[in-house]
Design a protein around this motif. Structure first.
Motif, PDB file in Angstrom:
ATOM      1  N   GLY A 273      -7.501  18.471  -0.043  1.00 13.51           N
ATOM      2  CA  GLY A 273      -7.313  17.200  -0.734  1.00 13.51           C
ATOM      3  C   GLY A 273      -6.004  17.074  -1.476  1.00 13.51           C
ATOM      4  N   GLU A 274      -5.171  18.110  -1.467  1.00 15.83           N
ATOM      5  CA  GLU A 274      -3.897  18.041  -2.182  1.00 15.83           C
ATOM      6  C   GLU A 274      -2.914  17.142  -1.430  1.00 15.83           C
ATOM      7  OE1 GLU A 274      -0.634  21.078  -4.217  1.00 15.83           O
ATOM      8  OE2 GLU A 274      -2.561  21.799  -3.471  1.00 15.83           O
ATOM      9  N   GLU A 275      -2.121  16.396  -2.185  1.00 11.36           N
ATOM     10  CA  GLU A 275      -1.180  15.448  -1.598  1.00 11.36           C
ATOM     11  C   GLU A 275       0.039  16.179  -1.025  1.00 11.36           C
ATOM     12  OE1 GLU A 275       1.679  12.444  -3.775  1.00 11.36           O
ATOM     13  OE2 GLU A 275      -0.320  11.552  -3.661  1.00 11.36           O
ATOM     14  N   ILE A 276       0.299  15.909   0.260  1.00 18.25           N
ATOM     15  CA  ILE A 276       1.447  16.519   0.924  1.00 18.25           C
ATOM     16  C   ILE A 276       2.621  15.542   0.988  1.00 18.25           C
ATOM     17  CG2 ILE A 276       2.240  17.650   3.022  1.00 18.25           C
ATOM     18  CD1 ILE A 276       0.136  19.195   1.447  1.00 18.25           C
TER      19      ILE A 276
ATOM     20  N   ARG B   9       0.842  -1.191   0.000  1.00 16.40           N
ATOM     21  CA  ARG B   9       0.000   0.000   0.000  1.00 16.40           C
ATOM     22  C   ARG B   9       0.877   1.241   0.000  1.00 16.40           C
ATOM     23  NH1 ARG B   9      -3.995   0.675   4.594  1.00 16.40           N
ATOM     24  NH2 ARG B   9      -2.149   0.136   5.832  1.00 16.40           N
ATOM     25  N   VAL B  10       0.547   2.174  -0.855  1.00 15.15           N
ATOM     26  CA  VAL B  10       1.158   3.498  -0.834  1.00 15.15           C
ATOM     27  C   VAL B  10       0.012   4.496  -0.703  1.00 15.15           C
ATOM     28  CG1 VAL B  10       2.535   5.198  -2.063  1.00 15.15           C
ATOM     29  CG2 VAL B  10       3.123   2.775  -2.231  1.00 15.15           C
ATOM     30  N   VAL B  11      -0.080   5.145   0.458  1.00 14.16           N
ATOM     31  CA  VAL B  11      -1.212   6.017   0.750  1.00 14.16           C
ATOM     32  C   VAL B  11      -0.724   7.458   0.830  1.00 14.16           C
ATOM     33  CG1 VAL B  11      -2.581   4.270   1.903  1.00 14.16           C
ATOM     34  CG2 VAL B  11      -0.908   5.533   3.207  1.00 14.16           C
ATOM     35  N   PRO B  12      -1.524   8.384   0.362  1.00 16.82           N
ATOM     36  CA  PRO B  12      -1.131   9.794   0.437  1.00 16.82           C
ATOM     37  C   PRO B  12      -1.611  10.436   1.734  1.00 16.82           C
ATOM     38  CG  PRO B  12      -3.069   9.570  -0.946  1.00 16.82           C
ATOM     39  CD  PRO B  12      -2.723   8.177  -0.470  1.00 16.82           C
TER      40      PRO B  12
ATOM     41  N   PRO C  71      -1.836   8.827   7.447  1.00 13.15           N
ATOM     42  CA  PRO C  71      -2.988   7.917   7.445  1.00 13.15           C
ATOM     43  C   PRO C  71      -2.661   6.508   7.932  1.00 13.15           C
ATOM     44  CG  PRO C  71      -2.160   8.209   5.217  1.00 13.15           C
ATOM     45  CD  PRO C  71      -1.369   9.130   6.081  1.00 13.15           C
ATOM     46  N   ALA C  72      -1.371   6.128   8.013  1.00 10.84           N
ATOM     47  CA  ALA C  72      -0.989   4.782   8.431  1.00 10.84           C
ATOM     48  C   ALA C  72       0.482   4.772   8.813  1.00 10.84           C
ATOM     49  CB  ALA C  72      -1.258   3.764   7.309  1.00 10.84           C
ATOM     50  N   ASP C  73       0.891   3.708   9.509  1.00 16.69           N
ATOM     51  CA  ASP C  73       2.310   3.525   9.805  1.00 16.69           C
ATOM     52  C   ASP C  73       3.071   3.243   8.511  1.00 16.69           C
ATOM     53  OD1 ASP C  73       1.409   3.727  12.345  1.00 16.69           O
ATOM     54  OD2 ASP C  73       1.785   1.646  12.915  1.00 16.69           O
ATOM     55  N   GLY C  74       4.284   3.734   8.423  1.00 19.47           N
ATOM     56  CA  GLY C  74       5.074   3.440   7.230  1.00 19.47           C
ATOM     57  C   GLY C  74       6.251   4.376   7.082  1.00 19.47           C
TER      58      GLY C  74
END
Length: 339
Positions: A181-184, A47-50, A162-165
């Motif tokens: 909503g812009e990706e940081i 998983r790659v989450v923004p 949003p998650a550990d990683g």
């Protein structure tokens, strides 16, 4: 010693000698081994989450960089909207004005109650004062709710993981204007695996749960080591769609959590099977650069020169492939009587 006892002892010794001779032989039989193809596997994350901005504004602070380990809910960056401070001041002023109106309406209501009790007032005036007080009380409650919304919007300026990683990229600079909503930041939060891309001709040969061998880090075979030293892995999934003449497969392997995402490493994967003749390593004798094995024939043991291939791992231990020099059914003399 009586003759009968001597005969029995001689027979027993003969049988033991025959058993030892039989135990000291290895019969060459064809074995099926997987035909391993060397390909490059690319490290991917499940998983790659923004991490996205929840409000618009200016990026006031960035707390992470590429490679940073983060926990779920950790503050990644802070976005500030200067208009929220003005809106909060306006909300406070509105609440203060409504509180003053509420105090006035309550005083009018209490006065109407006193007048009605003395007989100098009317019920209509009391009802009007009560209605006016209720209206102002509800307006105060609505203004406080609006203030709470503004405060929550200000708190949402904190961009949370949003998650550990591990942070892969931070595609924005300090001071930039961002939209909701812009990706940081992009965070790799899942287990790492290897993704393989193989030619279409091998599509029918790649099986799920097949064992593969993973080389060491490095793109060259010299850096990755040989297949005998590679660590094991397992084909977790074979995708049913062929894209641009390539079949895609995922490989699960332990111990690649410290790899870079998109890093490539050498992988040996079985794409077919072939039948080979192989012998235990201890039967090989090397003289002057030439390899020999001792073959038992009817006329006695003889040494035969052989050409060797790769080392093969089997359930009975390692075996060395013999390319030429032996045939199916040849009996090989084993030193020490152990295969």
């Amino acid at each position: 010693m009586p003759r009968g006892i001597s005969f029995v002892c001689l027979t027993a010794l003969t049988l033991l000698s025959s058993a030892a001779s039989a135990a000291a032989e290895y019969v060459v039989r064809p074995i099926a081994v997987p035909d391993m193809k060397a390909v490059f596997g690319q490290v991917e994350s499940r998983r790659v989450v923004p991490a996205r901005a929840r409000i618009g504004g200016s990026l006031r602070e960035i707390k992470v960089s590429e490679g940073t380990q983060v926990k779920e809910g950790e503050v990644v960056a802070i976005v500030v909207d200067d208009k929220l401070a003005l809106e909060l001041n306006a909300a406070n002023a509105k609440i203060e004005a409504l509180n003053a109106q509420q105090e006035n309406a309550r005083a009018e209501f209490e006065r109407a109650q006193q007048l009605l009790a003395r007989g100098a007032g009317t019920q209509v005036r009391l009802d009007q004062a009560r209605m006016q007080l209720d209206v102002v009380v509800n307006q105060v409650a609505a203004a406080q709710a609006e203030k709470t919304v503004i405060e929550q919007r200000a708190r949402e300026g904190e961009v949370l993981a949003p998650a550990d990683g591990r942070v892969l990229t931070v595609p924005i600079t300090l001071g930039s204007v961002v939209l909701p909503g812009e990706e940081i930041a992009r965070i790799a939060s899942g287990r790492y695996y290897l993704r393989l891309s193989l030619p279409e001709r091998h599509a029918t040969e790649i099986k799920q749960d097949a064992l593969v061998r993973i080389g060491q880090r490095g793109l060259s075979p010299a850096a990755s080591g040989n297949i005998a030293e590679a660590r094991p892995g397992r084909v977790a999934k074979v995708y049913p769609e062929i894209t641009n003449g390539r079949v895609i497969a995922d490989v699960d392997v332990d111990g690649i959590g410290d790899y870079f995402v998109n890093e490539r490493t050498l992988v040996w994967i079985p794409v077919a099977q072939r039948s080979v003749l192989a012998v235990p390593p201890q039967v090989i004798v090397t003289r002057h650069g030439i390899d020999y094995v001792r073959v038992i024939t009817d006329d006695g043991p003889i040494e035969i020169a052989v050409i060797l291939g790769e080392t093969i791992g089997t359930d009975d231990g390692s075996r060395i492939e013999v390319l030429t020099g032996l045939r199916d059914g040849d009996r090989i003399s084993l030193p020490g009587g152990k295969p």
